[in-house]
Design an enzyme around this catalytic site. Sequence first.
Site, mmCIF file in Angstrom:
data_model
loop_
_atom_site.group_PDB
_atom_site.id
_atom_site.type_symbol
_atom_site.label_atom_id
_atom_site.label_comp_id
_atom_site.label_asym_id
_atom_site.label_seq_id
_atom_site.Cartn_x
_atom_site.Cartn_y
_atom_site.Cartn_z
ATOM 1 N N ASN A 57 37.299 29.343 54.019
ATOM 2 C CA ASN A 57 37.376 28.928 52.620
ATOM 3 C C ASN A 57 36.046 28.288 52.239
ATOM 4 O OD1 ASN A 57 37.924 27.840 50.123
ATOM 5 N ND2 ASN A 57 39.743 26.706 50.765
ATOM 6 N N ASN A 84 29.019 35.817 47.275
ATOM 7 C CA ASN A 84 29.743 36.712 46.377
ATOM 8 C C ASN A 84 31.110 36.175 45.966
ATOM 9 O OD1 ASN A 84 30.514 39.436 45.167
ATOM 10 N ND2 ASN A 84 32.019 39.268 46.819
ATOM 11 N N TYR A 149 33.834 29.701 33.711
ATOM 12 C CA TYR A 149 33.121 30.772 34.409
ATOM 13 C C TYR A 149 31.647 30.788 34.011
ATOM 14 C CZ TYR A 149 32.489 35.432 36.472
ATOM 15 O OH TYR A 149 32.075 36.496 37.236
ATOM 16 N N SER A 152 29.847 27.919 35.680
ATOM 17 C CA SER A 152 29.630 28.143 37.113
ATOM 18 C C SER A 152 28.528 29.161 37.353
ATOM 19 C CB SER A 152 30.926 28.588 37.789
ATOM 20 O OG SER A 152 31.314 29.897 37.396
#
Length: 243
Positions: A57, A84, A149, A152
């Site tokens: 994780n 990724n 999103y 980030s």
Amino acid sequence: MLAGKHCVITGAAQGIGHAIVETFIAQGAEKIYAIDLNMDAMTDWQDHAIIQPVALNVCDRDAVSSWVQTLHQQNAPVDVLVNNAGITRDNLLTKMTESDWDAVIDVNLKGVFSMTQAIAPLMLEQEKGAIVTLSSVVGTDGNIGQTNYAASKGGVIAMTKTWSKELARHGAKIRANCVAPGFIETPMTANLPEKVIDMMKAKTPLGRMGTAQDIADAICFLASDKASFITGQTLKVDGGLVI
């Protein structure tokens, strides 16, 4: 293109990550650590001569640090890191929950930071390496309903620019770049309404959605020595969606 390279790829189990792994193999990578939480999706790789599936994780800093420390103890080189792994939790600003904000920032931004912070010392010791991080055209130009999103993916661009300066300060040949996909055919977009897909195709000058292979090829180039004089850059692979 990647002959002899030892590579770490996060979010490797499906979609773009899976395509990256297969492309790296085709281009001669010697060792690939395929990182994901979905080990069931990597059963075909369990006994692979090149691929080593790793259940990890990226949000668990202690687990990341421990795993990288194991690589260090084994004197295992890391020539390429591909960040990724990523998720979406879309909603309008006025409706977005704190948990949806935290989840996306934790995986897409903090996860990238944690993986890179852990692996950078190995590259510094080798005095070489390539870091390629998945951003998005949403990170450069924004998108309705994707505040978390966009934050980030914009954040990883800023971190990448910083790393390109910081990690090469004392002559180390360590490069850091981003790839910013546009509208791509992946499991994340497979369930979108057909009218949405048609609309995005119409907005894209090249008239189609991108494929995972389109992204994997761009990442492979930036990870390879063919891009040895490219660092701190964000390569848009979007069919001209954002110009």
